[in-house]
Design a protein around this motif. Structure first.
Motif, PDB file in Angstrom:
ATOM      1  N   ILE A 257       0.836  -1.204   0.000  1.00  0.00           N
ATOM      2  CA  ILE A 257       0.000   0.000   0.000  1.00  0.00           C
ATOM      3  C   ILE A 257       0.867   1.249   0.000  1.00  0.00           C
ATOM      4  O   ILE A 257       0.550   2.240  -0.674  1.00  0.00           O
ATOM      5  N   LYS A 258       1.970   1.236   0.737  1.00  0.00           N
ATOM      6  CA  LYS A 258       2.846   2.412   0.717  1.00  0.00           C
ATOM      7  C   LYS A 258       3.419   2.650  -0.675  1.00  0.00           C
ATOM      8  O   LYS A 258       3.458   3.799  -1.153  1.00  0.00           O
ATOM      9  N   GLU A 259       3.852   1.587  -1.345  1.00  0.00           N
ATOM     10  CA  GLU A 259       4.382   1.731  -2.706  1.00  0.00           C
ATOM     11  C   GLU A 259       3.309   2.290  -3.637  1.00  0.00           C
ATOM     12  O   GLU A 259       3.569   3.197  -4.439  1.00  0.00           O
ATOM     13  N   ARG A 260       2.110   1.742  -3.544  1.00  0.00           N
ATOM     14  CA  ARG A 260       1.027   2.207  -4.421  1.00  0.00           C
ATOM     15  C   ARG A 260       0.642   3.646  -4.109  1.00  0.00           C
ATOM     16  O   ARG A 260       0.363   4.439  -5.027  1.00  0.00           O
ATOM     17  N   LEU A 261       0.581   3.996  -2.838  1.00  0.00           N
ATOM     18  CA  LEU A 261       0.180   5.351  -2.470  1.00  0.00           C
ATOM     19  C   LEU A 261       1.148   6.383  -3.029  1.00  0.00           C
ATOM     20  O   LEU A 261       0.729   7.394  -3.604  1.00  0.00           O
ATOM     21  N   ALA A 262       2.432   6.137  -2.871  1.00  0.00           N
ATOM     22  CA  ALA A 262       3.421   7.073  -3.410  1.00  0.00           C
ATOM     23  C   ALA A 262       3.278   7.197  -4.931  1.00  0.00           C
ATOM     24  O   ALA A 262       3.327   8.302  -5.496  1.00  0.00           O
ATOM     25  N   TYR A 263       3.074   6.071  -5.573  1.00  0.00           N
ATOM     26  CA  TYR A 263       2.961   6.055  -7.033  1.00  0.00           C
ATOM     27  C   TYR A 263       1.709   6.792  -7.490  1.00  0.00           C
ATOM     28  O   TYR A 263       1.777   7.665  -8.383  1.00  0.00           O
ATOM     29  N   GLU A 264       0.569   6.503  -6.885  1.00  0.00           N
ATOM     30  CA  GLU A 264      -0.681   7.087  -7.353  1.00  0.00           C
ATOM     31  C   GLU A 264      -0.812   8.558  -6.965  1.00  0.00           C
ATOM     32  O   GLU A 264      -1.431   9.341  -7.682  1.00  0.00           O
ATOM     33  N   LYS A 265      -0.216   8.946  -5.834  1.00  0.00           N
ATOM     34  CA  LYS A 265      -0.174  10.372  -5.507  1.00  0.00           C
ATOM     35  C   LYS A 265       0.632  11.118  -6.582  1.00  0.00           C
ATOM     36  O   LYS A 265       0.270  12.220  -7.006  1.00  0.00           O
ATOM     37  N   GLY A 266       1.725  10.496  -7.018  1.00  0.00           N
ATOM     38  CA  GLY A 266       2.535  11.100  -8.070  1.00  0.00           C
ATOM     39  C   GLY A 266       1.783  11.234  -9.377  1.00  0.00           C
ATOM     40  O   GLY A 266       1.921  12.237 -10.090  1.00  0.00           O
ATOM     41  N   LEU A 267       0.975  10.234  -9.697  1.00  0.00           N
ATOM     42  CA  LEU A 267       0.175  10.310 -10.924  1.00  0.00           C
ATOM     43  C   LEU A 267      -0.829  11.453 -10.864  1.00  0.00           C
ATOM     44  O   LEU A 267      -1.047  12.150 -11.866  1.00  0.00           O
ATOM     45  N   GLU A 268      -1.442  11.658  -9.697  1.00  0.00           N
ATOM     46  CA  GLU A 268      -2.405  12.758  -9.581  1.00  0.00           C
ATOM     47  C   GLU A 268      -1.693  14.107  -9.659  1.00  0.00           C
ATOM     48  O   GLU A 268      -2.237  15.069 -10.228  1.00  0.00           O
ATOM     49  N   THR A 269      -0.491  14.192  -9.111  1.00  0.00           N
ATOM     50  CA  THR A 269       0.283  15.429  -9.222  1.00  0.00           C
ATOM     51  C   THR A 269       0.563  15.756 -10.689  1.00  0.00           C
ATOM     52  O   THR A 269       0.452  16.913 -11.125  1.00  0.00           O
ATOM     53  N   LYS A 270       0.909  14.722 -11.456  1.00  0.00           N
ATOM     54  CA  LYS A 270       1.150  14.934 -12.889  1.00  0.00           C
ATOM     55  C   LYS A 270      -0.136  15.336 -13.601  1.00  0.00           C
ATOM     56  O   LYS A 270      -0.103  16.174 -14.520  1.00  0.00           O
ATOM     57  N   ALA A 271      -1.256  14.749 -13.199  1.00  0.00           N
ATOM     58  CA  ALA A 271      -2.538  15.121 -13.818  1.00  0.00           C
ATOM     59  C   ALA A 271      -2.872  16.579 -13.519  1.00  0.00           C
ATOM     60  O   ALA A 271      -3.331  17.323 -14.402  1.00  0.00           O
ATOM     61  N   ASN A 272      -2.607  17.017 -12.292  1.00  0.00           N
ATOM     62  CA  ASN A 272      -2.870  18.410 -11.943  1.00  0.00           C
ATOM     63  C   ASN A 272      -1.952  19.358 -12.710  1.00  0.00           C
ATOM     64  O   ASN A 272      -2.345  20.483 -13.065  1.00  0.00           O
ATOM     65  N   ALA A 273      -0.725  18.912 -12.967  1.00  0.00           N
ATOM     66  CA  ALA A 273       0.185  19.747 -13.753  1.00  0.00           C
ATOM     67  C   ALA A 273      -0.348  19.945 -15.169  1.00  0.00           C
ATOM     68  O   ALA A 273      -0.198  21.021 -15.771  1.00  0.00           O
ATOM     69  N   VAL A 274      -0.977  18.916 -15.697  1.00  0.00           N
ATOM     70  CA  VAL A 274      -1.603  19.049 -17.017  1.00  0.00           C
ATOM     71  C   VAL A 274      -2.768  20.034 -16.953  1.00  0.00           C
ATOM     72  O   VAL A 274      -2.918  20.901 -17.827  1.00  0.00           O
ATOM     73  N   LEU A 275      -3.591  19.916 -15.906  1.00  0.00           N
ATOM     74  CA  LEU A 275      -4.741  20.819 -15.773  1.00  0.00           C
ATOM     75  C   LEU A 275      -4.298  22.271 -15.650  1.00  0.00           C
ATOM     76  O   LEU A 275      -5.040  23.197 -16.033  1.00  0.00           O
ATOM     77  N   ALA A 276      -3.108  22.500 -15.110  1.00  0.00           N
ATOM     78  CA  ALA A 276      -2.597  23.870 -14.999  1.00  0.00           C
ATOM     79  C   ALA A 276      -2.359  24.490 -16.377  1.00  0.00           C
ATOM     80  O   ALA A 276      -2.289  25.719 -16.508  1.00  0.00           O
ATOM     81  N   ARG A 277      -2.237  23.654 -17.397  1.00  0.00           N
ATOM     82  CA  ARG A 277      -2.005  24.139 -18.767  1.00  0.00           C
ATOM     83  C   ARG A 277      -3.290  24.143 -19.581  1.00  0.00           C
ATOM     84  O   ARG A 277      -3.265  24.270 -20.808  1.00  0.00           O
ATOM     85  N   ALA A 278      -4.433  24.015 -18.916  1.00  0.00           N
ATOM     86  CA  ALA A 278      -5.703  23.848 -19.639  1.00  0.00           C
ATOM     87  C   ALA A 278      -6.008  25.033 -20.546  1.00  0.00           C
ATOM     88  O   ALA A 278      -6.540  24.857 -21.656  1.00  0.00           O
ATOM     89  N   ARG A 279      -5.679  26.273 -20.138  1.00  0.00           N
ATOM     90  CA  ARG A 279      -5.981  27.427 -20.986  1.00  0.00           C
ATOM     91  C   ARG A 279      -5.095  27.441 -22.240  1.00  0.00           C
ATOM     92  O   ARG A 279      -5.477  28.030 -23.257  1.00  0.00           O
ATOM     93  N   GLU A 280      -3.960  26.784 -22.155  1.00  0.00           N
ATOM     94  CA  GLU A 280      -3.077  26.731 -23.318  1.00  0.00           C
ATOM     95  C   GLU A 280      -3.536  25.663 -24.306  1.00  0.00           C
ATOM     96  O   GLU A 280      -3.531  25.886 -25.528  1.00  0.00           O
ATOM     97  N   ILE A 281      -3.922  24.485 -23.778  1.00  0.00           N
ATOM     98  CA  ILE A 281      -4.195  23.355 -24.674  1.00  0.00           C
ATOM     99  C   ILE A 281      -5.679  23.052 -24.821  1.00  0.00           C
ATOM    100  O   ILE A 281      -6.058  22.192 -25.625  1.00  0.00           O
TER     101      ILE A 281
END
Length: 782
Positions: free
Chosen positions: A521-545
């Motif tokens: 669970i610790k391995e998965r949590l770190a991994y999936e939290k990272g995936l959501e961080t990357k998804a939010n980084a994409v959303l930060a560019r929403a006005r551009e793309i």
């Protein structure tokens, strides 16, 4: 106080183990410091009644043989060999030899273990205050002894006298489908398990009769037969047999009172031994005491016909103030003899109030829940939500420190306890309570050490003890800040490799499985939290793309949790141990695979890959956003989602029941409860699934010259106070993931400090699931 797992490095654990091994060597020492019992014969006092005389002989010889392969011989002859003598304190002598002189009499159920001499030979006396005490003495001897293949030793010059602190020390073992393993047990397994519980100090066992024979595919025998077999096992070991038998849920219905009595009488008639009948006042049932009391009185008369010494017990679970007053007024004015005692269980009035109001003629029993982790009596403190979502309500949960704390806080109000349990997963907790019930001042590590020594062997006991405490530390606080989880796994892996003979031991299996599960669970949590961080980084560019492309790219990151998997070797080990547990004790860790009763009943495999980020919620939100009328509306909603937990410089956000909440200083009765819906597969935002009824938040260093807005999400009402002053909302929505907003007057934070509290609305008439709660709090700098 709990140790911080972050502070325990692998090196410090190593030195702890070295120290423990040194203590073990000092204890067992060279042979001249120990009494060698490998060739000992045993003598049993002839005053012990048959068949109990055979029982104590079987317990001693069988448990020794399992661990040493030694076959101890029985004797009536004092000549020659080293002897173990089993006697009662009132025996004037045993086959012509008087008992050792004692300074004072043992109390009920007490024992004395004494090394002495007779005609130059060694004698180890095990003396019981009564037959039960003799079994408890044997239990202590077996827990102290150094047992290995062909060897049986104890320290020389032993002289131990001990008597129990609490008269009632027991556990519930309901042979029913609700339990996550016991419905798969045989009579022989229950016999052995009850024996082991007795050897650790238990004197009472409570079954839950009246189970439908078709209710479980795992039943080895008809539950109506097992009800009787359990009674016989209790008679064999001279311990008390109890039953938990609710009254008809609505005694106002025609014939319900009489039908309830008929069902109970049929059970009493076929039950060879019965000591206590516990009827919960509520949970289940909503009967008013004006109807419940006459039923209990009639029930007591039926019970006395078959078991004259048995008693009726009742709890006030779910009683409101009026029902509670009615019950205690009845006891005060009537003082009925048919009632033996009162039971305090989850949702009963407070222990100290019941103890104060209960007339002295009645006994008072505790019914604590030591089996559940959430939505329960004693929820895990500071439990990370990722564990709550995956391990759920009934995982393997050894928590010696937490349960010792609650024992010492609560049990003193009572005459003892029979704990609530629904499976084998809380086995360590049962032993902790049994032993603290014997002596509440005992050292926890010694209790766990004796547990490991008895069930796993002397050689591994010290390290296994550390490993069990390490499992409890795994659950202390935010997972990603807990550096001890990987170290705990490494310790269990080391033991797993060094002691392969324990791989068939069910207690060992569930402990090792937990270590792998936590690490996964610790391995998965770190991994999936990272995936959501990357998804939010994409959303930060929403006005551009553009909104559509932003959502599509964000989902590509989130879906990697299903397509690019992590730590599958750890997951595989969990499944292997789950299979081993099913084969050894019928543990049902999955609903579809092992036919667990329901998702809440130990089905940890079914949730092992539950999303640990907001993937499901985001998928649903993106579908809603796609239906919005304009691009601007879509972009605005995506920006709100992106900044949900990150409101910007000078502002603050708290998921109020998260283990890593920064400003929350409160905990609720269910400190990390979460919204249980759709059999645990809620698609709501993770923070929405956590709540407190009345959280308290504290802030410091605020900008006294700035305007702030307090935003609250939750359900129902939110009667908010800021530094003691009730605030008026400008927005007040009551649904899940809706918002209430409260402007914060500047004059309330002149010193830059803020304390937010919530008054409780008058909702006592509502089930707790319908009551108002708070999930998220923002302090937004304007």
């Amino acid at each position: 106080m709990k140790r911080n797992p972050i502070d325990i490095s692998l090196m410090s654990r190593f030195f702890l183990v070295l120290f423990a091994l040194g203590a073990m060597v000092a204890c067992t020492g060279p042979s001249n410091d120990n009494l060698d019992l490998a060739d000992a014969r045993f003598i049993v006092s002839p005053t012990l009644e048959i068949p109990f005389r055979e029982t104590v002989a079987e317990v001693l010889t069988e448990e020794v043989e399992k661990r040493t392969s030694l076959k101890m011989g029985k004797s009536q002859n004092w000549e020659g060999a080293t002897l173990i003598v089993l006697a009662l304190q009132d025996d004037p002598e045993v086959y012509g030899v008087p008992l050792p002189v004692a300074e004072k009499r043992l109390k009920n159920e007490g024992y004395r273990i004494l090394h002495g001499k007779h005609q130059g030979g060694d004698v180890l006396w095990v003396i019981g205050a009564d037959p039960r005490g003799l079994l408890y003495g044997i239990g202590k001897l077996l827990r102290l002894a150094h047992m290995e293949e062909g060897r049986l030793r104890v320290p020389k010059d032993l002289d131990i006298s001990s008597s129990p602190e609490y008269a009632l020390r027991g556990h519930q073992f309901g042979y029913r489908n609700t339990a996550n393993s016991w419905d798969a047990w045989s009579v022989e397994q229950f016999d052995q398990h009850f024996r082991e519980q007795v050897l650790f100090g238990a004197n009472s066992f409570e079954n839950i009769p009246f189970q439908d024979p078709e209710s479980s595919v795992h039943f080895k025998i008809d539950p109506r037969e097992m009800e009787v077999r359990m009674s016989e096992i209790c008679a064999k070991y001279d311990v008390d047999y109890w039953v938990w038998t609710p009254a008809p849920e609505d005694l106002s219905e025609d014939g319900a009172h009489e039908e309830g009595l008929r069902q109970q009488e049929a059970f009493y008639a076929r039950c060879p031994k019965l000591n206590g009948v516990f009827v919960p006042g509520g949970d289940p049932g909503e009967n008013h005491p004006s109807r419940l009391i006459p039923y209990l009185k009639d029930l007591s008369e039926v019970l006395k016909k078959y078991h004259p010494d048995a008693g009726i017990w009742v709890s006030l679970q779910g009683f409101d103030e009026e029902k509670t007053d009615y019950f205690f007024d009845y006891l005060k004015t009537t003082e009925p003899d048919w009632l033996k005692g009162l039971v305090n269980g989850p949702s009963s009035p407070p222990l100290e109030i019941e103890r104060q109001r209960l007339p002295k003629k009645y006994q008072y029993r505790f019914y604590p829940d030591i089996t559940h982790t959430v939505r329960c009596h004693y929820p895990v403190e500071r439990w990370d939500q990722a564990f709550a979502l995956t391990l759920g309500r009934e995982p393997c949960n050894p928590q010696p420190e937490q349960y010792a704390k609650y024992f010492r806080r609560d049990v003193g109000y009572t005459d003892g306890f029979i704990t609530y349990s629904d499976g084998s997963h809380d086995d360590v907790n049962k032993v902790i309570w049994s032993q603290l019930g014997w002596d509440s001042a005992q050292d926890l590590r010694q209790i766990v050490l004796e547990y490991c020594r008895f069930f796993f062997g002397r050689e591994v006991a010290q390290e296994a003890t550390e490993a069990i405490f390490a499992l409890e530390d795994n659950w202390d606080g935010p997972i990603l800040e807990n550096g001890g989880i990987a170290e705990t796994l490494a310790l269990w892996q080391k033991l797993e490799e060094q002691y392969p003979a324990l791989s068939d031991n069910w207690r060992w299996q569930q402990l090792v499985m937990r270590a792998y599960y936590d690490a996964y669970i610790k391995e998965r949590l770190a991994y999936e939290k990272g995936l959501e961080t990357k998804a939010n980084a994409v959303l930060a560019r929403a006005r551009e793309i553009g909104a559509e492309q932003a959502m599509e790219e964000a989902l590509e990151h989130l879906e990697k949790a299903q397509t690019e998997l992590v730590a599958q070797d750890l997951k595989q080990k969990v499944f292997e141990y789950a299979e081993a547990l099913f084969r050894s004790i019928g543990a049902q860790t999955s609903v579809p695979k092992y036919k667990a009763r329901s998702a809440e009943r130990g089905a940890v495999l079914d949730f092992i890959d539950h999303p640990l980020n907001n993937r499901w919620w985001l998928e649903d939100e993106f579908e809603k956003i796609k239906k919005l009328a304009s691009e601007e509306e879509k972009l605005a909603r995506l920006e709100f989602i992106r900044t949900y937990e990150f409101p910007g410089e000078g502002s603050f956000y708290d998921n109020v029941s998260s283990a890593d909440a920064q400003h929350v200083i409160s905990e609720t009765d269910d400190a990390i409860d979460y919204l249980w819906e759709n059999e645990g597969l809620s698609r709501k935002r993770l923070s929405t699934q956590l709540f407190q009824f009345s959280p308290v938040l504290v802030y410091d260093g605020l900008d006294a010259g700035s305007d702030y807005l307090i935003r609250v999400s939750g359900y129902g009402e939110a009667l908010l106070r800021a530094n003691g002053q009730r605030l008026k909302p400008t927005k007040y929505e009551k649904g899940f993931e809706q918002f209430k907003e409260f402007p914060l007057p500047k004059d309330l934070i002149k010193e830059g400090k803020l304390k937010i509290t919530f008054d409780q609305p008058d909702e006592a008439h509502l089930n707790w699931r319908k009551q108002s709660r708070v999930t998220d709090v923002w302090l937004l700098k304007q």
